[in-house]
Structure formats: C-alpha cells, structure tokens
Scaffold this motif. Structure first.
Motif, PDB file in Angstrom:
ATOM      1  N   ALA A  74      -3.186   1.550   6.781  1.00 45.90           N
ATOM      2  CA  ALA A  74      -2.606   2.149   5.573  1.00 45.90           C
ATOM      3  C   ALA A  74      -3.393   3.386   5.148  1.00 45.90           C
ATOM      4  O   ALA A  74      -2.811   4.391   4.726  1.00 45.90           O
ATOM      5  N   SER A  75      -4.723   3.334   5.258  1.00 49.33           N
ATOM      6  CA  SER A  75      -5.553   4.493   4.906  1.00 49.33           C
ATOM      7  C   SER A  75      -5.286   5.658   5.850  1.00 49.33           C
ATOM      8  O   SER A  75      -5.159   6.816   5.415  1.00 49.33           O
ATOM      9  N   ARG A  95      -0.146  11.557   6.237  1.00 50.44           N
ATOM     10  CA  ARG A  95       0.948  12.085   5.420  1.00 50.44           C
ATOM     11  C   ARG A  95       0.507  13.299   4.616  1.00 50.44           C
ATOM     12  O   ARG A  95       1.314  14.158   4.268  1.00 50.44           O
ATOM     13  N   ARG A 122      -1.889   7.222   5.107  1.00 47.64           N
ATOM     14  CA  ARG A 122      -1.930   8.063   3.903  1.00 47.64           C
ATOM     15  C   ARG A 122      -2.570   9.411   4.210  1.00 47.64           C
ATOM     16  O   ARG A 122      -2.086  10.452   3.759  1.00 47.64           O
ATOM     17  N   GLN A 123      -3.640   9.409   4.989  1.00 51.56           N
ATOM     18  CA  GLN A 123      -4.299  10.662   5.335  1.00 51.56           C
ATOM     19  C   GLN A 123      -3.401  11.550   6.194  1.00 51.56           C
ATOM     20  O   GLN A 123      -3.350  12.770   6.005  1.00 51.56           O
ATOM     21  N   PRO A 128      -0.285   3.540  -3.176  1.00 50.55           N
ATOM     22  CA  PRO A 128      -1.417   3.980  -2.345  1.00 50.55           C
ATOM     23  C   PRO A 128      -2.756   3.906  -3.064  1.00 50.55           C
ATOM     24  O   PRO A 128      -3.801   3.773  -2.411  1.00 50.55           O
ATOM     25  N   TYR A 148       0.822  -1.211   0.000  1.00 50.98           N
ATOM     26  CA  TYR A 148       0.000   0.000   0.000  1.00 50.98           C
ATOM     27  C   TYR A 148       0.858   1.264   0.000  1.00 50.98           C
ATOM     28  O   TYR A 148       0.472   2.280  -0.579  1.00 50.98           O
ATOM     29  N   ALA A 149       2.014   1.220   0.672  1.00 49.49           N
ATOM     30  CA  ALA A 149       2.907   2.381   0.671  1.00 49.49           C
ATOM     31  C   ALA A 149       3.499   2.592  -0.717  1.00 49.49           C
ATOM     32  O   ALA A 149       3.682   3.734  -1.170  1.00 49.49           O
TER      33      ALA A 149
END
Length: 238
Positions: free
Chosen positions: A167-168, A174, A171-172, A115, A111-112
């Motif tokens: 992972a979600s 970041r 991402r948010q 994304p 996922y990284a």
C-alpha cells in the motif's frame, strides 16, 4: 474496587468503552465519539497531519484545554481515531489460503480509501478492538493449518507487513510517474541510455514493456509467493 487505568497505554481503556471517572463540574458538552469522528473527517480530507487537538477543538467550538477532559493527549486521540478508521475486517471465506487473500485485499482497500492510515505510527502490538478483530479473524483462518500459535502469528505478521508495504509503494507510485504518456516518454528516454550504460537486463525489460507492468499483477504475484511459502512451512511441520 475501582480499576486503575492510569498506567495503561493511551487510548486503551477508552477504545474498549471504559470511561474515566466523571469529574465534578458541568456536564461535558462533547462526546468521545464526536471527537473521534471529527478526527477521521480531518484525516480523510486533509491527511494525517491535520488530526490535532487544536484543530478539532476549534472545529467543535471549544478550547484546546477543554479537549483534555475527554482525551489525555494527542497520542490517545490518534489511537482512538486509528482504531475506528480502520474499521472491521471483511468476512473471510473458508480455507486459510482464500481467507488470507481476502484479508490482505481488505487491508489494501482500507488503505486506498484512507491513505493517511499508513502515516499512523506503529507502537507495539495491536491492543484496540478493531485492530485486534483483524488479528483474531486471520488467526482463526490459520488455525486449520496445524501450525503452532507462534507460527500462525508469524504468518499473519508476514501478510500484514506485505499489505502495508504494498500500500505504501502504491501510494508513492501514484504520486510519481503515473500516466501512460509519461511512462512511455520515460521509456524512450531511458532505453538508449541503458544500452549505452551497460544495463542489459533492464534494457530487455523496457523493450519488452515488462518494467511498467500492472501494479495489481505485482500484488498477486508477491502474495501468491508468500502463500506458497506458508504451504511449504505447513508441509514441513506436518
């Protein structure tokens, strides 16, 4: 007797290498692999929304209508792109707990790296080769627990959901306040307002610099608690 794949979900037959019956006419100028690889390229570069039949057709020098010689719909395209982009799972160590840690971290690494995989709609249980391989290897690791197949599948879904949700969230975060300078400024702004507004627990966390803890620590903390819970379930069922 020829198998009828018309009623199968989009992408299922093609993902397993089962090609539709050859139509009359000129030999196809493209291959399914070219289309899938181009879709992944667009996703890696521009995100999930960039994966479309129109854009892939233009990139490959054909009309959008010509794409329907290879895939039935955008949904089928996404299924095929998703399965190849997720790839194969890592090799898991012995011991279900160690295997679960490597399995979850393997998902997070994917996922990284990509994304946009988090934006792919989930439509039911996995049925394509690579996605099912992730399920297979984790179920094989959980088989030693002595739990029922139903319970093992439930444990796997819990781990999978944790990986996806983490992972979600990562991402948010970041995309938000993600620099030490910004975090420090936010803390200085909030602390007096938290004190004045009656937030003693959060004030203590900010003052002790616990609220902006390392996200990786949060990952391991949550994962260990899930694994502890599975341990308890194993003890209860044994």
């Amino acid at each position: 007797m020829t198998e009828d794949h018309g009623q199968l979900p989009p992408g299922l037959a093609l993902s397993w290498g089962v090609q539709p019956a050859q139509r009359r006419g000129p030999k196809p100028a493209l291959s399914i692999e070219q289309i899938i690889d181009t879709g992944i390229e667009f996703g890696d570069r521009d995100g999930f929304e960039a994966i479309s039949l129109q854009k892939i057709a233009a990139h490959l020098g054909v009309t959008t209508n010509a794409m329907y010689r290879y895939v039935r719909s955008k949904e089928e395209l996404i299924v095929l792109v998703h399965d190849k982009a997720i790839g194969l799972p890592p090799e898991l160590p012995t011991g279900w707990r160690a295997a679960a840690i490597v399995w979850v971290h393997g998902q997070l690494e994917r996922y990284a790296e990509r994304p946009w995989l988090l934006d792919v709609p989930i439509r039911g249980a996995p049925i394509t080769p690579n996605l099912l391989r992730w399920v297979e290897v984790m179920l094989a690791a959980l088989d030693e627990t002595g739990l029922s197949q139903h319970d093992n599948l439930g444990c796997l879904m819990l781990l999978d959901g944790y990986a996806r949700n983490y992972a979600s969230l990562a991402r948010q975060l970041r995309a938000g306040v993600d620099t030490p300078v910004q975090a420090e400024q936010v803390g200085r702004f909030l602390v007096p307002r938290l004190v004045e507004g009656g937030y003693p627990m959060l004030t203590a966390l900010y003052v002790n610099q616990e609220y902006e803890d390392d996200l990786d620590d949060d990952l391991d903390f949550g994962l260990e608690r899930i694994l502890d819970g599975i341990d308890v379930l194993i003890s209860k069922k044994s």
